[in-house]
Scaffold this motif. Structure first.
Motif, mmCIF file in Angstrom:
data_model
loop_
_atom_site.group_PDB
_atom_site.id
_atom_site.type_symbol
_atom_site.label_atom_id
_atom_site.label_comp_id
_atom_site.label_asym_id
_atom_site.label_seq_id
_atom_site.Cartn_x
_atom_site.Cartn_y
_atom_site.Cartn_z
ATOM 1 N N THR A 1 0.308 9.626 1.181
ATOM 2 C CA THR A 1 0.963 8.815 1.202
ATOM 3 C C THR A 1 1.221 8.048 1.821
ATOM 4 O O THR A 1 1.629 6.979 2.309
ATOM 5 N N LYS A 2 -0.219 7.543 3.125
ATOM 6 C CA LYS A 2 -0.303 7.010 3.918
ATOM 7 C C LYS A 2 -1.695 6.011 3.465
ATOM 8 O O LYS A 2 -2.898 6.140 4.552
ATOM 9 N N LYS A 3 -1.478 5.640 2.328
ATOM 10 C CA LYS A 3 -3.453 5.954 1.829
ATOM 11 C C LYS A 3 -5.166 6.272 2.682
ATOM 12 O O LYS A 3 -5.874 5.439 2.763
ATOM 13 N N SER B 1 5.915 -4.873 11.420
ATOM 14 C CA SER B 1 6.727 -5.198 10.985
ATOM 15 C C SER B 1 7.398 -6.053 9.278
ATOM 16 O O SER B 1 8.004 -6.456 8.984
ATOM 17 N N ARG B 2 5.910 -5.239 8.642
ATOM 18 C CA ARG B 2 6.417 -6.011 7.247
ATOM 19 C C ARG B 2 6.434 -6.715 7.030
ATOM 20 O O ARG B 2 6.436 -7.756 5.544
ATOM 21 N N LYS B 3 5.710 -7.995 7.738
ATOM 22 C CA LYS B 3 5.685 -9.821 7.254
ATOM 23 C C LYS B 3 4.202 -9.490 6.530
ATOM 24 O O LYS B 3 4.301 -10.406 6.252
ATOM 25 N N SER B 4 3.254 -8.756 6.569
ATOM 26 C CA SER B 4 2.601 -8.703 6.094
ATOM 27 C C SER B 4 1.296 -7.402 5.658
ATOM 28 O O SER B 4 1.456 -6.690 5.816
ATOM 29 N N LYS B 5 1.021 -7.759 4.500
ATOM 30 C CA LYS B 5 0.089 -6.017 4.119
ATOM 31 C C LYS B 5 -1.846 -7.173 3.893
ATOM 32 O O LYS B 5 -1.721 -8.671 3.603
ATOM 33 N N LEU B 6 -2.399 -6.508 3.497
ATOM 34 C CA LEU B 6 -4.191 -6.853 2.781
ATOM 35 C C LEU B 6 -3.920 -7.917 1.952
ATOM 36 O O LEU B 6 -3.219 -7.681 0.756
#
Ligand SMILES: CCCCC/C=C/C(=O)SCCNC(=O)CCNC(=O)[C@H](O)C(C)(C)COP(=O)(O)OP(=O)(O)OC[C@H]1O[C@@H](n2cnc3c(N)ncnc32)[C@H](O)[C@@H]1OP(=O)(O)O
Length: 364
Positions: A129-131, A359-364
């Motif tokens: 669930t956390k890859k 803070s979920r402002k970015s992902k890869l």
């Protein structure tokens, strides 16, 4: 739901708070932040606390979530909290994206499943669930499993991932648990852990094979240069976004990647963060062979079982002669990479990248 018709009472709100404590599965950081912010808004109203500093990652993420609710009325926040808990209670009880039984602590490990049969010790990263992000516990458990595998009677050892990812690399929440000595102590401890961890791969005495079942990120990619063979599903990708994260290469990749794929190709990956498909990684020598995802497990395990029937001492000795003259160099590279990273972890570039992810402002 018709929100004007529904008004959650104080009793509904208290019941929902109790229900949260009984959830069987962790709902994840994003939902936990949402719950926190709605709770604070419902009980205290709009956020008027001073904003925490940039290094106080957890409290800053909480503050951001609460502050984002603006002037939402207390009653609406209370209703939204009750609705959210009710949706969680049903979805977390029924959803299961992971193979049955994979949550079992069958081997005494919390983050791995380790099995040994047909002459193969299989170490499976088990945080689907956390890859399969590597938290501190997983680093320690992998070291423990590798040390045990080096002494058991299996002929070969395999590392693979449970679920859709091979691994998303270092768990970025590792950066949030700041010890009393502050961020400097945190960076120092991280460098010590990383050096010991990578050292276990450099010194591993038996054939070590990666079965890359899905995307691989960060340290799970760089370490592949220390494996003896790498088999990948055609669904796998290989990505080392170190510059994006304000970080620098590890896992001896600053040395192994230029040798495996040429300095320029290594630069594209390690400096510019170019993501490779499995086919591209194979063409560049990082992956040994690529299989269609539909037949990946069957084909790879058939092959590995045949390898594991070969005389184990001959395989050990052949590995030794291929790898040993590089060992001293690899340990020196590992030490240097860890020392450089220790500095990088204290940089604004790195801190900002981690805060943005959390803070979920970015992902890869
Ligand atoms: C001490 C030794 C240090 C060694 C130095 C190592 C360096 C590295 O490995 S650098 C690479 C670090 N990894 C990353 O930057 C990856 C960050 N993750 C992502 O960008 C994305 O999660 C994704 C692209 C890998 C997957 O995206 P998606 O399919 O949209 O899935 P989610 O983002 O929703 O992920 C599900 C769940 O898993 C959590 N998660 C995934 N990867 C990580 C991670 N590396 N660290 C922490 N958490 C991770 C993600 O936060 C979600 O959690 P919940 O929100 O709680 O469901």
């Amino acid at each position: 739901m018709n929100r004007t018709a529904m008004r959650a009472s104080q009793k509904d709100f208290e019941n929902a708070m109790n229900q949260v404590k009984l959830l069987k599965k962790d709902p994840g950081n994003e939902v936990k932040l949402k719950l926190y912010s709605l709770y604070k808004q419902a009980t205290e109203g709009p956020c008027n606390m001073p904003k925490p500093g940039v290094f106080d990652l957890i409290n800053k993420a909480k503050w951001d979530a609460w502050n984002a609710l603006g002037s939402l009325p207390k009653e609406t926040a209370r209703q939204n909290y009750v609705d959210l808990v009710s949706s969680l209670s049903s979805s977390l009880e029924s959803s299961s994206q992971v193979e049955p039984g994979t949550d079992r602590k069958s081997t005494g490990y919390e983050t791995l499943m380790v099995t040994s049969e047909d002459g193969i010790t299989k170490i499976m990263l088990n945080r689907p669930t956390k890859k399969n992000a590597l938290n501190v516990e997983m680093y320690h458990e992998i070291m423990h499993a590798l040390k045990a595998a080096s002494k058991d009677d299996s002929a070969i050892t395999v590392l693979t991932g449970n679920g859709d990812y091979y691994s998303s690399g270092n768990d970025l929440t590792n950066f949030t648990d700041i010890p009393p000595g502050g961020v400097e102590e945190k960076a120092k401890n991280g460098a010590i852990l990383l050096r010991e961890f990578v050292g276990c791969f450099i010194d591993f005495p038996k054939p070590l094979i990666a079965v890359v079942n899905g995307p691989a990120v960060g340290i799970s990619v760089t370490l592949l240069g220390l494996f003896d063979a790498v088999y990948a599903s055609d669904r796998a990708t290989f990505h080392t976004p170190f510059s994006h994260l304000g970080q620098s290469p590890e896992g001896c990749s600053s040395y192994t990647f230029p040798k495996i794929m040429s300095p320029a190709k290594a630069t594209e990956m390690l400096v510019f963060g170019k993501k490779l498909t499995a086919g591209e990684a194979c063409a560049q020598g990082l992956v040994t062979e690529v299989f269609p995802d539909s037949t990946f497990q069957k084909e790879v395990w058939t092959r590995l079982k045949a390898f594991a029937k070969l005389p184990p001492n001959a395989m050990r000795i052949s590995k030794e002669i291929i790898r040993n003259r590089e060992k001293e160099k690899l340990h020196a590279v590992n030490a240097e990479e860890c020392s450089v990273l220790q500095g990088r972890w204290l940089s604004d570039e790195c801190m900002n990248a981690v805060v943005n992810f959390l803070s979920r402002k970015s992902k890869l």
